[in-house]
Motif scaffolding. Structure first.
Motif, mmCIF file in Angstrom:
data_model
loop_
_atom_site.group_PDB
_atom_site.id
_atom_site.type_symbol
_atom_site.label_atom_id
_atom_site.label_comp_id
_atom_site.label_asym_id
_atom_site.label_seq_id
_atom_site.Cartn_x
_atom_site.Cartn_y
_atom_site.Cartn_z
ATOM 1 N N SER A 65 22.251 -42.816 12.920
ATOM 2 C CA SER A 65 20.681 -42.977 13.649
ATOM 3 C C SER A 65 19.818 -42.624 12.709
ATOM 4 O O SER A 65 18.733 -43.370 12.636
ATOM 5 N N ALA A 66 20.052 -41.265 11.889
ATOM 6 C CA ALA A 66 19.042 -41.165 11.045
ATOM 7 C C ALA A 66 18.801 -41.964 9.743
ATOM 8 O O ALA A 66 17.820 -42.356 9.339
ATOM 9 N N ALA A 67 20.156 -42.508 9.317
ATOM 10 C CA ALA A 67 20.001 -43.535 8.287
ATOM 11 C C ALA A 67 19.218 -44.665 8.630
ATOM 12 O O ALA A 67 18.435 -45.290 7.856
ATOM 13 N N SER A 68 19.552 -45.136 9.638
ATOM 14 C CA SER A 68 18.729 -46.441 10.463
ATOM 15 C C SER A 68 17.328 -46.193 10.252
ATOM 16 O O SER A 68 16.513 -47.051 9.924
ATOM 17 N N ALA A 69 16.911 -44.991 10.911
ATOM 18 C CA ALA A 69 15.512 -44.539 11.026
ATOM 19 C C ALA A 69 14.698 -44.701 9.865
ATOM 20 O O ALA A 69 13.669 -44.992 9.602
ATOM 21 N N VAL A 70 15.288 -44.019 8.733
ATOM 22 C CA VAL A 70 14.842 -43.780 7.533
ATOM 23 C C VAL A 70 14.569 -45.170 6.830
ATOM 24 O O VAL A 70 13.876 -45.557 6.109
ATOM 25 N N THR A 71 15.555 -46.123 6.864
ATOM 26 C CA THR A 71 15.453 -47.117 6.252
ATOM 27 C C THR A 71 14.340 -48.034 6.902
ATOM 28 O O THR A 71 13.457 -48.797 6.134
ATOM 29 N N SER A 72 14.074 -48.296 8.279
ATOM 30 C CA SER A 72 13.009 -48.647 8.761
ATOM 31 C C SER A 72 11.628 -48.024 8.378
ATOM 32 O O SER A 72 10.600 -48.633 8.204
ATOM 33 N N LEU A 73 11.539 -46.640 8.353
ATOM 34 C CA LEU A 73 10.459 -45.788 7.860
ATOM 35 C C LEU A 73 10.068 -46.321 6.669
ATOM 36 O O LEU A 73 8.811 -46.660 6.415
ATOM 37 N N LEU A 74 10.931 -46.467 5.599
ATOM 38 C CA LEU A 74 10.514 -46.748 4.277
ATOM 39 C C LEU A 74 9.963 -48.244 4.089
ATOM 40 O O LEU A 74 9.290 -48.790 3.237
ATOM 41 N N HIS A 75 10.376 -49.047 4.817
ATOM 42 C CA HIS A 75 9.900 -50.549 4.795
ATOM 43 C C HIS A 75 8.570 -50.665 5.573
ATOM 44 O O HIS A 75 7.763 -51.357 5.022
ATOM 45 N N THR A 76 8.470 -49.650 6.463
ATOM 46 C CA THR A 76 7.178 -49.919 7.319
ATOM 47 C C THR A 76 6.134 -49.212 6.452
ATOM 48 O O THR A 76 4.747 -49.473 6.585
ATOM 49 N N PHE A 77 6.384 -47.816 6.054
ATOM 50 C CA PHE A 77 5.622 -46.823 5.399
ATOM 51 C C PHE A 77 6.116 -46.810 3.701
ATOM 52 O O PHE A 77 6.635 -45.941 3.569
ATOM 53 N N PRO A 78 6.087 -47.989 3.061
ATOM 54 C CA PRO A 78 6.517 -47.550 1.629
ATOM 55 C C PRO A 78 5.773 -46.481 0.910
ATOM 56 O O PRO A 78 6.515 -46.367 -0.247
ATOM 57 N N SER A 79 4.752 -46.028 1.307
ATOM 58 C CA SER A 79 4.136 -44.937 0.265
ATOM 59 C C SER A 79 4.794 -43.530 0.885
ATOM 60 O O SER A 79 4.389 -42.551 -0.248
ATOM 61 N N ILE A 80 5.856 -43.405 1.517
ATOM 62 C CA ILE A 80 6.362 -42.130 1.825
ATOM 63 C C ILE A 80 7.093 -41.703 0.591
ATOM 64 O O ILE A 80 7.784 -42.330 -0.031
ATOM 65 N N ASN A 91 22.345 -35.481 -2.343
ATOM 66 C CA ASN A 91 21.173 -35.417 -3.528
ATOM 67 C C ASN A 91 20.642 -34.209 -3.506
ATOM 68 O O ASN A 91 20.362 -33.683 -2.283
ATOM 69 N N ARG A 92 19.876 -33.651 -4.505
ATOM 70 C CA ARG A 92 19.088 -32.326 -4.198
ATOM 71 C C ARG A 92 17.764 -32.864 -3.710
ATOM 72 O O ARG A 92 17.480 -34.047 -3.393
ATOM 73 N N PRO A 93 17.002 -31.743 -3.332
ATOM 74 C CA PRO A 93 15.668 -32.080 -2.767
ATOM 75 C C PRO A 93 14.706 -32.953 -3.563
ATOM 76 O O PRO A 93 13.822 -33.441 -3.290
ATOM 77 N N ILE A 105 24.905 -25.122 10.413
ATOM 78 C CA ILE A 105 25.569 -26.300 10.734
ATOM 79 C C ILE A 105 24.782 -27.147 11.827
ATOM 80 O O ILE A 105 24.237 -26.609 12.587
ATOM 81 N N GLU A 106 24.283 -28.745 11.275
ATOM 82 C CA GLU A 106 23.551 -29.127 11.917
ATOM 83 C C GLU A 106 24.066 -30.793 12.370
ATOM 84 O O GLU A 106 24.929 -31.258 11.605
ATOM 85 N N ASN A 107 23.550 -31.462 13.387
ATOM 86 C CA ASN A 107 23.987 -32.664 13.679
ATOM 87 C C ASN A 107 22.694 -33.668 13.745
ATOM 88 O O ASN A 107 22.730 -34.746 14.709
ATOM 89 N N GLY A 108 21.880 -33.191 13.141
ATOM 90 C CA GLY A 108 20.462 -33.711 13.280
ATOM 91 C C GLY A 108 20.136 -35.210 12.526
ATOM 92 O O GLY A 108 18.997 -35.680 12.068
ATOM 93 N N GLY A 109 21.159 -35.400 11.539
ATOM 94 C CA GLY A 109 20.945 -36.494 10.819
ATOM 95 C C GLY A 109 20.691 -36.444 9.210
ATOM 96 O O GLY A 109 20.530 -37.331 8.570
ATOM 97 N N ALA A 110 20.764 -35.198 8.812
ATOM 98 C CA ALA A 110 20.319 -35.109 7.475
ATOM 99 C C ALA A 110 21.305 -35.687 6.312
ATOM 100 O O ALA A 110 20.672 -36.091 5.229
ATOM 101 N N ALA A 111 22.507 -35.731 6.652
ATOM 102 C CA ALA A 111 23.422 -36.266 5.766
ATOM 103 C C ALA A 111 23.134 -37.933 5.587
ATOM 104 O O ALA A 111 23.368 -38.629 4.640
ATOM 105 N N GLY A 112 22.399 -38.539 6.458
ATOM 106 C CA GLY A 112 22.099 -39.720 6.651
ATOM 107 C C GLY A 112 20.952 -40.269 5.824
ATOM 108 O O GLY A 112 20.636 -41.422 5.502
ATOM 109 N N VAL A 113 20.130 -39.077 5.381
ATOM 110 C CA VAL A 113 18.839 -39.324 4.838
ATOM 111 C C VAL A 113 18.870 -38.654 3.286
ATOM 112 O O VAL A 113 18.216 -39.411 2.441
ATOM 113 N N MET A 114 19.542 -37.920 3.062
ATOM 114 C CA MET A 114 19.176 -36.991 1.772
ATOM 115 C C MET A 114 19.398 -37.732 0.284
ATOM 116 O O MET A 114 18.814 -37.727 -0.576
ATOM 117 N N ASN A 115 20.485 -39.041 0.553
ATOM 118 C CA ASN A 115 20.581 -39.893 -0.586
ATOM 119 C C ASN A 115 19.559 -41.125 -0.698
ATOM 120 O O ASN A 115 19.711 -42.179 -1.551
#
Length: 406
Positions: free
Chosen positions: A76-91, A150-152, A304-314
């Motif tokens: 879910s997080a990976a899908s959300a960040v993909t759409s985010l970067l398409h709509t807001f490419p300045s992020i 990836n590192r921050p 330990i979290e399941n809020g989607g971090a692993a789908g966003v970091m890279n």
């Protein structure tokens, strides 16, 4: 309470350079409470393929996009960040703000904050603990030799280090933001978000009922011994030592007030831990599984979290900020959830003070405030602020690890 800007005053969309990602309604509420301004968002043009619901706001000098995921997990997080970067490419940066289960054996307690930063062993700050496959014996063989992500990024890490130094020097921080939220008239934020009075921490209770009295006795005896030594030295050297004693005492009081938090009016000191975060698609609710994960990653796991971090970091430079709401065991409930979400959001707001905009960002903000822009951002003409060629290589530890959840 956060101010609301009208449609006419909405900054151009290309000036939004920070994104927050939350996964629970309480996490979203806590983040919104820390915004200085909330922008109206009904007219944001989005592609039909973009399923995100965006809330826009600001914590000067940053304009921020907030997303609350529809479901938990990395997909879910990976899908959300993909759409985010398409709509807001300045992020440029993503802050994943919310709650997680702490690892008590590493000193993490309920109501603390954990921030993902690189640690020894080649870990970039976040590991995908379920990025692998089930094999014989109920074990998980990890992909990428440990699931390290990836590192921050140097700018985010620089801001973290600068904030960390300020906490150590001045002993204030998250507690100050909580006090500010309590003092905002009309905010409507429940006391469950800003205070933890009445909430019980089972690990702290165990400590107090177990070996806690021994530490208390040692502390009393230690103070008595040093008091006798001090009295003897005062008698020998005169009253001049009294000034030294007072100054030392003041220094200790300053640190006790919160190297990384504040404790006044009965508020719990907010401790911040920096290190390794495990991210996965499943919630961990078993102490043995939690401890097995911690052991697998060299005893360095903080939460330990399941809020989607692993789908966003890279996908984009990101950092995980989690308030500890449980211990990832069978006793987990929602009692600490609102408060944990708020301390995480408070730390995120503090971090933004040291995440300085680039020159181009500042120019865009200045143009917006001067009225050069007409109040509408042209998404099609906005350039992406993030280049995937700028991301550094991921370093992974040597041998693919395995561990048992049994």
């Amino acid at each position: 309470m956060p101010q609301n800007e009208s449609k006419e005053n909405l900054p151009p969309l290309h000036t939004y350079t920070i994104a927050y990602i939350t996964a629970l309604p309480k996490e979203q509420t806590a983040v919104l409470a820390t915004f200085d301004t909330i922008h109206h968002h009904q007219h944001i043009p989005t592609p039909a393929s973009d399923k995100n619901t965006y809330t826009l706001g600001s914590i000067p000098p940053h304009n921020i996009v907030l997303i609350c995921l529809p479901t938990m997990g990395t997909t879910s997080a990976a899908s959300a960040v993909t759409s985010l970067l398409h709509t807001f490419p300045s992020i440029k940066f993503v802050l994943l703000v919310g709650v997680a289960g702490g690892v008590p054996s590493n000193g993490v307690r309920l109501g603390d904050v954990v921030v993902s930063v690189p640690v020894s062993g080649g870990y970039g700050g976040v590991v995908g603990w379920d990025m692998g496959k089930l094999v014989a014996g109920g074990k998980i063989a990890m992909q990428h030799a440990g699931g390290s992500l990836n590192r921050p990024g140097s700018k985010l890490l620089g801001a973290v280090n600068r904030l960390r130094s300020e906490y150590e020097l001045f002993g204030v921080g998250v507690g100050w933001v909580l006090g500010d939220l309590e003092g905002r008239g009309g905010l409507g934020l429940g006391r469950e978000f800003t205070g933890c009075e009445g909430l019980k921490d089972p690990v702290v209770v165990r400590d107090r009922n177990g070996d806690g009295w021994r530490w208390w006795l040692r502390g009393v005896l230690g103070r008595m011994v040093w008091g006798i030594i001090g009295a003897v030295m005062v008698g020998v050297l005169g009253l001049g030592l009294g000034g030294v004693k007072i100054r030392v005492g003041e220094g200790r009081k300053k640190r006790a007030g919160g190297v990384i938090g504040e404790e006044k009016k009965g508020r719990k000191q907010v401790n911040v831990h920096y290190g390794l975060v495990a991210s996965g698609n499943w919630a961990v609710r078993d102490a043995k599984a939690r401890d097995a994960l911690n052991k697998r990653f060299g005893g360095q796991l903080l939460c330990i979290e399941n809020g989607g971090a692993a789908g966003v970091m890279n996908e984009i430079p990101s950092i995980v900020i989690r308030g500890i709401s449980d211990y990832a065991d069978a006793s987990a409930d929602e009692d600490w959830q609102a408060y944990a979400a708020t301390v995480a959001a408070a730390y995120a707001k503090e971090l933004l003070r040291f995440l300085h905009p680039c020159v181009n960002d500042m120019e865009m903000l200045s143009r917006s405030r001067a009225g050069v822009e007409n109040g509408r951002g042209d998404i099609g003409q906005a350039k992406s602020a993030f280049s995937r060629h700028e991301k550094g290589p991921v370093s992974y530890p040597g041998t693919p690890p395995e561990y048992s959840l049994q």
